[in-house]
Design an enzyme around this catalytic site. Structure first.
Site, PDB file in Angstrom:
ATOM      1  N   GLU A 167       1.779  -4.043  17.092  1.00  0.00           N
ATOM      2  CA  GLU A 167       0.446  -4.001  17.726  1.00  0.00           C
ATOM      3  C   GLU A 167      -0.521  -4.839  16.911  1.00  0.00           C
ATOM      4  OE1 GLU A 167      -0.936   0.026  17.828  1.00  0.00           O
ATOM      5  OE2 GLU A 167       0.981   0.705  18.642  1.00  0.00           O
ATOM      6  N   ASP A 190       6.272   4.716  -1.329  1.00  0.00           N
ATOM      7  CA  ASP A 190       7.618   5.260  -1.121  1.00  0.00           C
ATOM      8  C   ASP A 190       8.721   4.617  -1.972  1.00  0.00           C
ATOM      9  OD1 ASP A 190       8.035   2.806   0.188  1.00  0.00           O
ATOM     10  OD2 ASP A 190       7.676   3.667   2.173  1.00  0.00           O
ATOM     11  N   HIS A 193      -1.512   1.788  -4.080  1.00  0.00           N
ATOM     12  CA  HIS A 193      -1.845   3.208  -3.891  1.00  0.00           C
ATOM     13  C   HIS A 193      -0.925   4.143  -4.676  1.00  0.00           C
ATOM     14  CE1 HIS A 193      -3.968   2.066   0.138  1.00  0.00           C
ATOM     15  NE2 HIS A 193      -4.726   1.844  -0.916  1.00  0.00           N
ATOM     16  N   CYS A 213       2.004  15.825 -20.556  1.00  0.00           N
ATOM     17  CA  CYS A 213       1.931  14.538 -21.253  1.00  0.00           C
ATOM     18  C   CYS A 213       2.124  14.779 -22.742  1.00  0.00           C
ATOM     19  CB  CYS A 213       0.573  13.917 -20.993  1.00  0.00           C
ATOM     20  SG  CYS A 213       0.303  12.366 -21.861  1.00  0.00           S
ATOM     21  N   CYS A 235       0.183  14.022 -24.860  1.00  0.00           N
ATOM     22  CA  CYS A 235      -1.121  14.403 -25.430  1.00  0.00           C
ATOM     23  C   CYS A 235      -1.434  15.883 -25.148  1.00  0.00           C
ATOM     24  CB  CYS A 235      -2.240  13.517 -24.885  1.00  0.00           C
ATOM     25  SG  CYS A 235      -2.793  13.944 -23.213  1.00  0.00           S
ATOM     26  N   ASN A 278       3.838  -7.156  13.351  1.00  0.00           N
ATOM     27  CA  ASN A 278       3.362  -5.813  13.723  1.00  0.00           C
ATOM     28  C   ASN A 278       3.605  -5.649  15.228  1.00  0.00           C
ATOM     29  OD1 ASN A 278       1.696  -3.448  14.177  1.00  0.00           O
ATOM     30  ND2 ASN A 278       0.573  -3.967  12.307  1.00  0.00           N
ATOM     31  N   GLN A 294       0.847  -1.194   0.000  1.00  0.00           N
ATOM     32  CA  GLN A 294       0.000   0.000   0.000  1.00  0.00           C
ATOM     33  C   GLN A 294       0.884   1.246   0.000  1.00  0.00           C
ATOM     34  OE1 GLN A 294      -3.307  -0.599   3.151  1.00  0.00           O
ATOM     35  NE2 GLN A 294      -1.802  -2.171   3.576  1.00  0.00           N
ATOM     36  N   CYS A 334      -5.199  11.277 -20.624  1.00  0.00           N
ATOM     37  CA  CYS A 334      -5.154   9.914 -21.177  1.00  0.00           C
ATOM     38  C   CYS A 334      -4.683   8.872 -20.164  1.00  0.00           C
ATOM     39  CB  CYS A 334      -4.253   9.884 -22.409  1.00  0.00           C
ATOM     40  SG  CYS A 334      -2.510  10.110 -22.020  1.00  0.00           S
ATOM     41  N   ALA A 364       9.168  -4.760  12.118  1.00  0.00           N
ATOM     42  CA  ALA A 364       9.503  -5.524  10.905  1.00  0.00           C
ATOM     43  C   ALA A 364      11.010  -5.585  10.683  1.00  0.00           C
ATOM     44  CB  ALA A 364       8.817  -4.890   9.705  1.00  0.00           C
TER      45      ALA A 364
HETATM   46  C1  BJW Z   1       4.845  -1.361  12.308  1.00  0.00           C
HETATM   47  C2  BJW Z   1       6.015  -0.734  12.692  1.00  0.00           C
HETATM   48  C3  BJW Z   1       7.189  -1.441  12.489  1.00  0.00           C
HETATM   49  C4  BJW Z   1       4.410   0.627  13.104  1.00  0.00           C
HETATM   50  N1  BJW Z   1       7.146  -2.655  11.948  1.00  0.00           N
HETATM   51  N2  BJW Z   1       4.825  -2.571  11.782  1.00  0.00           N
HETATM   52  C5  BJW Z   1     -16.493   3.481   4.937  1.00  0.00           C
HETATM   53  C6  BJW Z   1     -16.295   2.115   5.161  1.00  0.00           C
HETATM   54  C7  BJW Z   1     -15.369   1.387   4.388  1.00  0.00           C
HETATM   55  C8  BJW Z   1     -14.657   2.011   3.378  1.00  0.00           C
HETATM   56  C9  BJW Z   1     -14.876   3.352   3.163  1.00  0.00           C
HETATM   57  C10 BJW Z   1     -15.779   4.064   3.920  1.00  0.00           C
HETATM   58  N3  BJW Z   1     -15.762   5.369   3.485  1.00  0.00           N
HETATM   59  C11 BJW Z   1     -14.879   5.461   2.470  1.00  0.00           C
HETATM   60  C12 BJW Z   1     -14.327   4.253   2.266  1.00  0.00           C
HETATM   61  C13 BJW Z   1     -13.285   3.908   1.269  1.00  0.00           C
HETATM   62  C14 BJW Z   1     -11.912   4.403   1.699  1.00  0.00           C
HETATM   63  C15 BJW Z   1     -11.560   3.764   3.046  1.00  0.00           C
HETATM   64  O1  BJW Z   1     -11.132   2.653   3.128  1.00  0.00           O
HETATM   65  N4  BJW Z   1     -11.707   4.509   4.134  1.00  0.00           N
HETATM   66  C16 BJW Z   1     -11.476   3.965   5.474  1.00  0.00           C
HETATM   67  C17 BJW Z   1     -10.340   4.720   6.155  1.00  0.00           C
HETATM   68  C18 BJW Z   1     -12.772   4.023   6.205  1.00  0.00           C
HETATM   69  N5  BJW Z   1     -11.010   3.956   0.669  1.00  0.00           N
HETATM   70  C19 BJW Z   1     -10.827   4.678  -0.421  1.00  0.00           C
HETATM   71  O2  BJW Z   1     -11.324   5.786  -0.568  1.00  0.00           O
HETATM   72  C20 BJW Z   1     -10.015   4.045  -1.526  1.00  0.00           C
HETATM   73  N6  BJW Z   1     -10.721   4.157  -2.754  1.00  0.00           N
HETATM   74  C21 BJW Z   1     -11.912   3.572  -2.911  1.00  0.00           C
HETATM   75  O3  BJW Z   1     -12.368   2.798  -2.091  1.00  0.00           O
HETATM   76  O4  BJW Z   1     -12.568   3.915  -4.065  1.00  0.00           O
HETATM   77  C22 BJW Z   1     -13.963   3.534  -4.172  1.00  0.00           C
HETATM   78  C23 BJW Z   1     -14.809   4.257  -3.111  1.00  0.00           C
HETATM   79  C24 BJW Z   1     -14.664   5.597  -2.904  1.00  0.00           C
HETATM   80  C25 BJW Z   1     -15.442   6.268  -1.936  1.00  0.00           C
HETATM   81  C26 BJW Z   1     -16.355   5.573  -1.169  1.00  0.00           C
HETATM   82  C27 BJW Z   1     -16.477   4.197  -1.371  1.00  0.00           C
HETATM   83  C28 BJW Z   1     -15.699   3.552  -2.365  1.00  0.00           C
HETATM   84  C29 BJW Z   1      -8.697   4.758  -1.706  1.00  0.00           C
HETATM   85  C30 BJW Z   1      -7.779   4.583  -0.552  1.00  0.00           C
HETATM   86  C31 BJW Z   1      -6.549   5.469  -0.733  1.00  0.00           C
HETATM   87  C32 BJW Z   1      -5.624   5.422   0.476  1.00  0.00           C
HETATM   88  N7  BJW Z   1      -4.625   6.437   0.358  1.00  0.00           N
HETATM   89  C33 BJW Z   1      -3.665   6.603   1.440  1.00  0.00           C
HETATM   90  C34 BJW Z   1      -2.648   7.754   1.175  1.00  0.00           C
HETATM   91  C35 BJW Z   1      -3.120   9.114   0.878  1.00  0.00           C
HETATM   92  C36 BJW Z   1      -1.920   9.898   0.308  1.00  0.00           C
HETATM   93  C37 BJW Z   1      -1.458  10.966   1.211  1.00  0.00           C
HETATM   94  O5  BJW Z   1      -2.213  11.893   1.420  1.00  0.00           O
HETATM   95  O6  BJW Z   1      -0.326  10.876   1.709  1.00  0.00           O
HETATM   96  O7  BJW Z   1      -2.863   5.408   1.516  1.00  0.00           O
HETATM   97  S1  BJW Z   1      -4.414   6.720   3.019  1.00  0.00           S
HETATM   98  C38 BJW Z   1      -3.152   5.825   3.871  1.00  0.00           C
HETATM   99  O8  BJW Z   1      -3.691   4.615   4.476  1.00  0.00           O
HETATM  100  C39 BJW Z   1      -2.178   5.359   2.777  1.00  0.00           C
HETATM  101  C40 BJW Z   1      -1.879   3.943   3.204  1.00  0.00           C
HETATM  102  O9  BJW Z   1      -1.433   3.192   2.081  1.00  0.00           O
HETATM  103  C41 BJW Z   1      -3.197   3.462   3.758  1.00  0.00           C
HETATM  104  C42 BJW Z   1      -3.077   2.277   4.673  1.00  0.00           C
HETATM  105  O10 BJW Z   1      -2.413   2.589   5.836  1.00  0.00           O
HETATM  106  P1  BJW Z   1      -1.347   1.564   6.465  1.00  0.00           P
HETATM  107  O11 BJW Z   1      -0.283   1.311   5.486  1.00  0.00           O
HETATM  108  O12 BJW Z   1      -2.044   0.394   7.006  1.00  0.00           O
HETATM  109  O13 BJW Z   1      -0.707   2.475   7.603  1.00  0.00           O
HETATM  110  P2  BJW Z   1      -1.241   2.792   9.101  1.00  0.00           P
HETATM  111  O14 BJW Z   1      -0.570   4.009   9.555  1.00  0.00           O
HETATM  112  O15 BJW Z   1      -2.706   2.765   9.157  1.00  0.00           O
HETATM  113  O16 BJW Z   1      -0.738   1.526   9.941  1.00  0.00           O
HETATM  114  C43 BJW Z   1       0.634   1.285  10.189  1.00  0.00           C
HETATM  115  C44 BJW Z   1       0.788  -0.045  10.874  1.00  0.00           C
HETATM  116  O17 BJW Z   1       2.157  -0.310  11.022  1.00  0.00           O
HETATM  117  C45 BJW Z   1       0.165  -0.078  12.290  1.00  0.00           C
HETATM  118  O18 BJW Z   1      -0.561  -1.283  12.440  1.00  0.00           O
HETATM  119  C46 BJW Z   1       1.399  -0.089  13.220  1.00  0.00           C
HETATM  120  O19 BJW Z   1       1.187  -0.817  14.424  1.00  0.00           O
HETATM  121  C47 BJW Z   1       2.394  -0.777  12.335  1.00  0.00           C
HETATM  122  N8  BJW Z   1       3.797  -0.483  12.624  1.00  0.00           N
HETATM  123  N9  BJW Z   1       5.674   0.522  13.238  1.00  0.00           N
HETATM  124  C48 BJW Z   1       5.930  -3.186  11.636  1.00  0.00           C
HETATM  125  N10 BJW Z   1       8.381  -0.892  12.857  1.00  0.00           N
HETATM  126 ZN    ZN Z   2      -2.008  12.290 -21.808  1.00  0.00          ZN
END
Ligand code: BJW
Ligand code: ZN
Length: 268
Positions: free
Chosen positions: A235, A106, A121, A169, A171, A233, A103, A132, A251
Site C-alpha cells: 500500500e 525482532d 527502536h 547490571c 552496577c 509496500n 525500526q 548506567c 517484500a
Molecule cells: C508490508 C507488508 C509486506 C504490510 N511487505 N510491506 C506528533 C507529531 C509528530 C510526532 C509526534 C507527535 N506526538 C508524539 C510524537 C513523537 C512520536 C511519534 O512519532 N508519534 C506519531 C505516531 C505521531 N515518536 C516518539 O515518541 C519517538 N520518540 C521521540 O520522538 O522522542 C522525542 C519526543 C517525545 C515526545 C514528543 C515529542 C518528541 C519514539 C518512537 C518509538 C516507536 N516505538 C514503536 C514500538 C513500541 C514497542 C511496543 O510496544 O511494541 O516502534 S511504535 C511502532 O511504530 C514500532 C515501529 O518500529 C514503528 C513504526 O511502524 P512501522 O514499522 O512503519 O509499522 P506499521 O505497522 O506502521 O506499517 C507497516 C507497513 O508495512 C505498512 O505500510 C504496510 O502496508 C506494510 N506492509 N505487509 C511489505 N508483506
Molecule cells: Zn548499570
C-alpha cells in the site's frame, strides 16, 4: 518493469541503504502495528506503547501487562527470517547494500545474516540498565519464563516478581527491555549513524513502513537530491511521495525477484 529499473539502479549505485519497518517481517508471522491484524488493533497504543500508559494498565491489571509482553515476545520468538530479510542479507553480502536501517526490534535482519544493521527502536533480545545504560543480550529461554511468573492480579506481587526476575547490571541497578516506547529518545549513536548513511547514499530501498513514526520517518527525506528512492509496500505510505519507483507488493515476493535478476539467490 519497476523491478528491472531497480536492478539497474542497484548495479549503478555506489552506495545503497535499506530502511525497513514492520511490513518486512509480516511474512514471518510478526504482525505489523497499524492496519488490519496489526498489534494496535488488539492493544491500544495509547496504553501499550508508552511508559505512562503501560503503568496505568499495570495499576488496573498487572496481568494485562504480562499478557501483552508475552504476546509480543512469543510472536517474535517463533518467527524466522523470510525471503525479504534473506534478500537484503544477500545484497549486503554481495556488496550491493551498505547497511539496513530498521525500526524493527525482532532481530530478523541479523538472523538472516545481515551484519550492518542500525536499529532505531532497540532489540527485543537486549536489556539496558536503568542506571548506567549498559546493554546486555539475553537468550530466548532466559526471557520466556519471566511472563508466566509475572501473571498475577496483585500489583504488589507483580512489582516484586518483576524486580526479582529482572536482570541485574554490574552496577547493581535493574535492567529493562531495550525497546523504544513513545515519548522515549532513540539511541543517539544509531540515529546519528542512520542520518549519515541516508545522507551519503545514492539509492534508498524503503521497505514495509507506514512512515508515520518520528524521528524515524524524518530520515528518508534527508536523502540527497540525486538519491533515488525505491519503495516496496503493498500500500502507499506516508513517505510514498518521495519514491522514484513504487513497487506495490509484498517484500517477501518483490525482493527475491530483484536479487535473482542480479544473478543471486537469497540464502535461506
Ligand atoms: C508490508 C507488508 C509486506 C504490510 N511487505 N510491506 C506528533 C507529531 C509528530 C510526532 C509526534 C507527535 N506526538 C508524539 C510524537 C513523537 C512520536 C511519534 O512519532 N508519534 C506519531 C505516531 C505521531 N515518536 C516518539 O515518541 C519517538 N520518540 C521521540 O520522538 O522522542 C522525542 C519526543 C517525545 C515526545 C514528543 C515529542 C518528541 C519514539 C518512537 C518509538 C516507536 N516505538 C514503536 C514500538 C513500541 C514497542 C511496543 O510496544 O511494541 O516502534 S511504535 C511502532 O511504530 C514500532 C515501529 O518500529 C514503528 C513504526 O511502524 P512501522 O514499522 O512503519 O509499522 P506499521 O505497522 O506502521 O506499517 C507497516 C507497513 O508495512 C505498512 O505500510 C504496510 O502496508 C506494510 N506492509 N505487509 C511489505 N508483506
Ligand atoms: Zn548499570
Amino acid at each position: 518493469m519497476q523491478i528491472d529499473e531497480t536492478v539497474d539502479l542497484l548495479q549503478e549505485s555506489e552506495k545503497t541503504v535499506a530502511f525497513t519497518g514492520a511490513g518486512i517481517s509480516a511474512e514471518s508471522g510478526v504482525p505489523t502495528f497499524r492496519g488490519e491484524g496489526g498489534l494496535w488493533k488488539e492493544y491500544s497504543p495509547t496504553f501499550y506503547a508508552n511508559p505512562i500508559g503501560l503503568f496505568l494498565v499495570f495499576l488496573i491489571s498487572p496481568k494485562k501487562v504480562a499478557n501483552f509482553g508475552q504476546d509480543v515476545f512469543e510472536t517474535i520468538f517463533n518467527a524466522k527470517p523470510n525471503l525479504a530479510h534473506s534478500s537484503l542479507a544477500e545484497l549486503e553480502g554481495k556488496g550491493f547494500l551498505s547497511c539496513t536501517i530498521t525500526q524493527n526490534i525482532d532481530n530478523l535482519h541479523q538472523e538472516a545474516g545481515a551484519e550492518n544493521v542500525i536499529e532505531l527502536h532497540g532489540n527485543i533480545y537486549r536489556v539496558k540498565c536503568i542506571g548506567c545504560g549498559k546493554k546486555y543480550w539475553l537468550e530466548k529461554d532466559e526471557i520466556a519464563p519471566i511472563f508466566d511468573k509475572l501473571k498475577t492480579r496483585s500489583r504488589f506481587r507483580f512489582a516484586k516478581r518483576a524486580i526479582e526476575s529482572a536482570e541485574r547490571c554490574e552496577c547493581g541497578r535493574i535492567c529493562r527491555p531495550d525497546v523504544v516506547l513513545f515519548g522515549e529518545s532513540l539511541p543517539k549513536d544509531s540515529l546519528e549513524k542512520a542520518i549519515q548513511e541516508i545522507r551519503s547514499c545514492d539509492l534508498l530501498l524503503m521497505v514495509g513502513t507506514s512512515g508515520v513514526v518520528y524521528p524515524a520517518a524524518s530520515l528518508p527525506p534527508l536523502a540527497g537530491d540525486g538519491t533515488k528512492i525505491v519503495e516496496v509496500n503493498p500500500e502507499a505510505s506516508s513517505l510514498s511521495h518521495l519514491s522514484d519507483i513504487f513497487i506495490q507488493g509484498n517484500a517477501g515476493e518483490v525482493l527475491p525477484k530483484i536479487v535473482s535478476k542480479l544473478g543471486f539467490s537469497p540464502i535461506f
